[in-house]
Scaffold this active site. Sequence first.
Site, PDB file in Angstrom:
ATOM      1  N   ASP A 198      57.708  66.004  55.469  1.00 16.66           N
ATOM      2  CA  ASP A 198      58.867  65.796  54.588  1.00 16.66           C
ATOM      3  C   ASP A 198      58.446  65.835  53.125  1.00 16.66           C
ATOM      4  O   ASP A 198      57.279  65.650  52.776  1.00 16.66           O
ATOM      5  CB  ASP A 198      59.547  64.450  54.885  1.00 16.66           C
ATOM      6  CG  ASP A 198      58.623  63.236  54.675  1.00 16.66           C
ATOM      7  OD1 ASP A 198      57.436  63.341  55.035  1.00 16.66           O
ATOM      8  OD2 ASP A 198      59.108  62.221  54.153  1.00 16.66           O
TER       9      ASP A 198
ATOM     10  N   GLU B 214      57.401  60.478  56.040  1.00 16.36           N
ATOM     11  CA  GLU B 214      56.402  59.639  55.369  1.00 16.36           C
ATOM     12  C   GLU B 214      56.980  59.031  54.093  1.00 16.36           C
ATOM     13  O   GLU B 214      56.708  57.877  53.761  1.00 16.36           O
ATOM     14  CB  GLU B 214      55.154  60.468  55.019  1.00 16.36           C
ATOM     15  CG  GLU B 214      53.976  59.640  54.535  1.00 16.36           C
ATOM     16  CD  GLU B 214      53.956  59.351  53.042  1.00 16.36           C
ATOM     17  OE1 GLU B 214      53.150  58.505  52.621  1.00 16.36           O
ATOM     18  OE2 GLU B 214      54.742  59.957  52.285  1.00 16.36           O
TER      19      GLU B 214
HETATM   20 ZN    ZN Z   1      52.879  62.304  50.256  1.00 20.62          ZN
END
Ligand code: ZN
Length: 427
Positions: free
Chosen positions: A87, A184
């Site tokens: 992401d 994340e």
């Molecule tokens: Zn990162």
Amino acid sequence: MGRKATSDVVERFVRYCEVPSQSDPRTATTVPSTPAQFDMARVVASDLRALGAQDVKLDEHAYVTAHWPASAGAEKNPTLAFCCHLDTAWQTYGSSVHPQVKLYKGGRMVLGRGRDGAEVALDPAANSELKDLVGENLVTTDGTSLLGGDDKAAIAMVVSLLARLREDPELPHPALALAFVPDEEIGHGAALLDLDALGAAYGYTIDAGSLGEFCYETFNAAEATIRANGRSVHTGTAKDVMVNASEALFRVHQLVPPQDRPEFTQDREGFFYLERIESDCEDARADYIIRDHDRARFEARKDLLRSAVAQVNAEYALRPSTRDDQPVLSIDIHDQYRNMAEVITRPENALLIESARRAYEACGVTMRTVPMRGGTDGAQLSFRGLPCANLSACYHNAHGVTEFVPVRELETMVDVLQALVGIYAEG
Ligand SMILES: [Zn+2]
């Protein structure tokens, strides 16, 4: 060290940036939080399959995992993991990304116009490191969006390392376990990663900044919610009756040391951050995050907030309006993550730091150990039993429209990874 096929890392990096894959905290209850991350996961899985990686898997949560066999003679060495995230940050526009490779000639370099029409430029006044990058190619945005070098530069490096190993199977390396995880940026990251299936003894996340950065320290982190219960009555007849929940909350905030704020702290200094406040006379709520690298100071910060709440409750208990009531304030604190240095500095994990230092050095790069002022996937992986330090992904100005990645750093980092797997293949 030979530098075969390095420019392929730039081609991969640009191609990955062009696939928008922002995560979204508002839909954090599902993993991945956004369907777009599946697009990126499919591209990575397909690249891994094309290179001949083993057991390439894309699961229902958009986790991509794969294995790569050891070179001859290194089959018995422990499996080494690399972990990157799929992401990109949600704080800046990123649902359409147009990377460009631009030669930096010095001074201010215009990238384009932002979505508001204003000129977006790289400026040595804001990024002093640009002075050392004159005459080099930079991968930048066109000014309209983030780039996503965080963390797509890392994905491009890992896939390019595999391309090298495929091209030259003699390059020494242990068995590799590869993980590309979603979400994340909203704090989930490697949470659902199956470590047994991954089967690695040690690992590296690749999610730090400029070339040479190395991290194995994070904050200890907690979040605190303070709630206040008030009693609203007409202000004209409020004497000895009204309890203003907003006032009670502000009183607590006054007891938090004013310098211990993100905007006044750096390096290993911890802080309290008032993240959000909602309040009226009857109901008030404040959300804080608490951060400190040092475990004892971290616990002391949590105690300070609890004591502040207790003190304000005691003050209110003396008032005629609240004497017989429940306490005005309540506090709820939970830990979010712990400083991974606790795990990485154990003697049995010393090789994570030493091997990284040797690998950087072999490529002429001085390793700079930086305490992270945030979390990283490696923190939860380390506490779950896969000790993971964090290597440079070489992005600058992450999470913004001026994000850029120098081509030389990107290419050098593939060399560093090659040197690193060579070190883990030693007997
Ligand atoms: Zn990162």
